[in-house]
Design a protein around this motif. Structure first.
Motif, short mmCIF file in Angstrom:
data_model
loop_
_atom_site.label_atom_id
_atom_site.label_comp_id
_atom_site.label_asym_id
_atom_site.label_seq_id
_atom_site.Cartn_x
_atom_site.Cartn_y
_atom_site.Cartn_z
N LEU A 145 0.47 36.78 4.45
CA LEU A 145 1.86 37.35 4.10
C LEU A 145 2.89 36.41 3.37
N ALA A 146 3.45 37.03 2.49
CA ALA A 146 4.73 36.51 1.73
C ALA A 146 5.62 35.52 2.49
N VAL A 147 5.99 36.59 3.59
CA VAL A 147 7.19 36.09 4.42
C VAL A 147 6.58 36.13 5.85
N GLU A 148 6.73 35.38 6.93
CA GLU A 148 6.25 35.53 8.11
C GLU A 148 7.45 35.81 8.89
N ARG A 149 7.28 37.05 9.69
CA ARG A 149 8.55 37.58 10.60
C ARG A 149 8.64 37.01 11.62
N HIS A 150 7.64 36.16 12.43
CA HIS A 150 7.73 35.56 13.58
C HIS A 150 8.52 34.36 13.43
N SER A 151 8.92 33.60 14.43
CA SER A 151 9.52 32.31 14.29
C SER A 151 8.70 31.21 14.68
N MET A 152 7.55 31.42 14.97
CA MET A 152 6.53 30.34 15.62
C MET A 152 6.02 29.44 14.63
N HIS A 153 5.78 28.17 15.35
CA HIS A 153 4.88 26.90 14.65
C HIS A 153 3.95 26.85 15.47
N LYS A 154 3.11 25.77 14.77
CA LYS A 154 2.10 25.20 15.62
C LYS A 154 2.20 23.84 15.67
N VAL A 155 1.89 23.15 16.73
CA VAL A 155 2.24 22.00 17.45
C VAL A 155 1.28 20.86 16.97
N VAL A 156 1.38 19.67 16.27
CA VAL A 156 0.66 18.38 16.29
C VAL A 156 1.23 17.43 17.15
N VAL A 157 0.61 16.97 18.07
CA VAL A 157 0.90 16.05 19.22
C VAL A 157 0.83 14.72 18.46
N SER A 158 1.84 14.01 18.86
CA SER A 158 1.94 12.51 18.56
C SER A 158 1.56 11.40 19.75
N ARG A 159 1.56 10.15 19.56
CA ARG A 159 1.27 9.54 20.65
C ARG A 159 2.41 9.36 21.69
N ALA A 160 3.65 9.88 21.29
CA ALA A 160 4.79 9.81 22.36
C ALA A 160 4.19 10.75 23.75
N LEU A 161 3.04 11.56 23.58
CA LEU A 161 2.51 12.33 24.62
C LEU A 161 2.27 11.18 25.72
N LEU A 162 1.58 9.93 25.24
CA LEU A 162 1.31 9.27 26.37
C LEU A 162 2.18 8.51 26.94
N GLN A 163 3.42 8.74 26.74
CA GLN A 163 4.67 8.07 27.45
C GLN A 163 5.54 9.24 27.92
N GLN A 164 4.79 10.42 27.89
CA GLN A 164 5.45 11.61 28.82
C GLN A 164 4.55 12.33 29.55
N PRO A 165 4.25 11.46 30.87
CA PRO A 165 3.35 12.04 31.75
C PRO A 165 3.48 13.43 32.19
N LYS A 166 4.55 14.08 32.14
CA LYS A 166 4.59 15.30 32.63
C LYS A 166 4.85 16.46 31.57
N ALA A 167 4.61 15.95 30.32
CA ALA A 167 4.81 16.76 28.98
C ALA A 167 3.33 17.56 28.85
N PHE A 168 3.41 18.81 28.22
CA PHE A 168 2.24 19.77 28.17
C PHE A 168 2.47 20.50 27.05
N ILE A 169 1.34 20.93 26.41
CA ILE A 169 1.04 21.92 25.14
C ILE A 169 1.18 23.12 25.77
N THR A 170 2.38 23.97 25.35
CA THR A 170 2.69 25.34 25.86
C THR A 170 1.37 26.07 25.55
N ASP A 171 1.34 27.44 26.20
CA ASP A 171 0.12 28.26 25.99
C ASP A 171 0.65 28.88 24.48
N GLY A 172 -0.47 29.14 23.67
CA GLY A 172 -0.34 29.28 22.42
C GLY A 172 -0.37 28.06 21.27
N ASN A 173 -0.31 27.17 22.02
CA ASN A 173 0.04 25.78 21.14
C ASN A 173 1.06 25.58 20.19
#
Length: 321
Positions: A145-173
């Motif tokens: 698609l030349a233009v995406e009409r959704h507003s979603m991205h995909k996540v790349v997780v950093s090492r900050a997750l190790l200092q965030q014990p309750k954090a989670f990747i949402t459904d759909g990533n």
């Protein structure tokens, strides 16, 4: 810099070998949760492991679709055990696009240490939905698609997750979030010419029908209060349930409007596609040996669901009147 990928896959035999080989051309390793696949995906993954590729496969032997839980666990393991600096959360129909590994590393190196990363999510529409049925090739990742009409991205997780014990990747990533957070943590956004996810969700009639039927029911089985539901699967499930047989024209319409609610769909002729090929620099060695058959997969899924319910529920008797 060490870059890893994690994925949760189910019944992706047509694309799984290409997914592994391509993304390992960018990443240092992959960890995959195989969600009780029934179509030959498991066997292909075993063959890829036997080649000595940096690929780890774990079994997610459950009926319901708990993507967030599995992806978060795999990401934490990659950060802790593999000393990964960043972990790309992927689906089996997503292929990383980069100009070069060096450019990607330079962009990631300046991400603030307390932030995760968002990458652009680009929808690819195959040239042909019939002649290449059951096999994946360059024609699937040639035009987007030349233009995406959704507003979603995909996540790349950093090492900050190790200092965030309750954090989670949402459904759909799509994000990293925190329980009961008023808003998700801040994420850094990378330019699409640095990295993007090439997404090819619609490949042929049988693949889409199986994805929708099994995916919708597995998602339904996982529903708990407050959990977001995959509405685009639900809408297509109703179409299959009503007896619709997806024609090539209908498949193209679905691919061009994927993830959007029906009110926001546009006719195919109004949607511009651009050439932006993703090179697949390898030969595929393991074609699936299982013919696509949505009915048989649904039967086996239903049997597994019934067995799961019996294991979790006490035995009861029903009086037949």
């Amino acid at each position: 810099m060490r870059l890893f990928g994690v994925a949760m896959v189910r019944n992706e035999a047509d694309v799984i070998e290409a997914f592994v080989r391509h993304n390992l051309g960018v990443l240092d390793g992959l960890a995959i949760a195989d969600h009780d696949s029934l179509d030959g995906t498991s066997e292909i993954l075993a063959k890829l492991q036997a080649e000595g590729l940096p690929l780890r496969v774990v079994q997610a032997a459950e009926v319901a679709f708990f993507q967030s839980r599995h992806m978060t666990h795999l990401a934490r393991e990659a950060l802790a055990s593999e000393s990964a600096d960043f972990v790309f959360a992927l689906d089996a129909d997503e292929f990383l696009k980069i100009r070069s590994r060096a450019i990607l590393e330079r962009a990631l190196a300046v991400v603030p240490p307390n932030m995760h990363v968002l990458a652009h999510w680009q929808t690819y529409v195959p040239d042909d939905f019939e002649s290449a049925r059951g096999t994946f090739g360059p024609g699937h990742l040639w035009r987007r698609l030349a233009v995406e009409r959704h507003s979603m991205h995909k996540v790349v997780v950093s090492r900050a997750l190790l200092q965030q014990p309750k954090a989670f990747i949402t459904d759909g990533n799509h994000l990293v979030s925190e329980p009961e957070a008023a808003k998700p943590p801040q994420h850094a956004r990378l330019a699409s010419d640095v990295v993007a996810y090439a997404h090819c969700p619609v490949r042929d009639r049988e693949q889409l029908a199986s994805k929708v039927v099994i995916g919708y029911l597995a998602d339904l089985a996982a529903q708990v209060p407050g959990r977001e539901f995959a509405h685009h699967w639900g809408e297509l499930y109703e179409a299959v349930r009503a007896g619709e047989k997806f024609s090539p024209e209908r498949l193209r319409e679905i691919a061009c409007n994927y993830t959007l609610p029906p009110a926001k769909w546009r006719p195919v002729e109004e949607i511009e596609l651009v050439d932006d090929p993703v090179p697949l620099g390898f030969d595929l060695r393991y074609p699936t040996s299982v013919a696509p058959d949505t009915l048989r997969r649904l039967m086996r899924f239903s049997e597994a669901l019934i067995a799961h319910r019996h294991r979790r529920s006490p035995v009861s008797t029903i009086e037949i009147l």
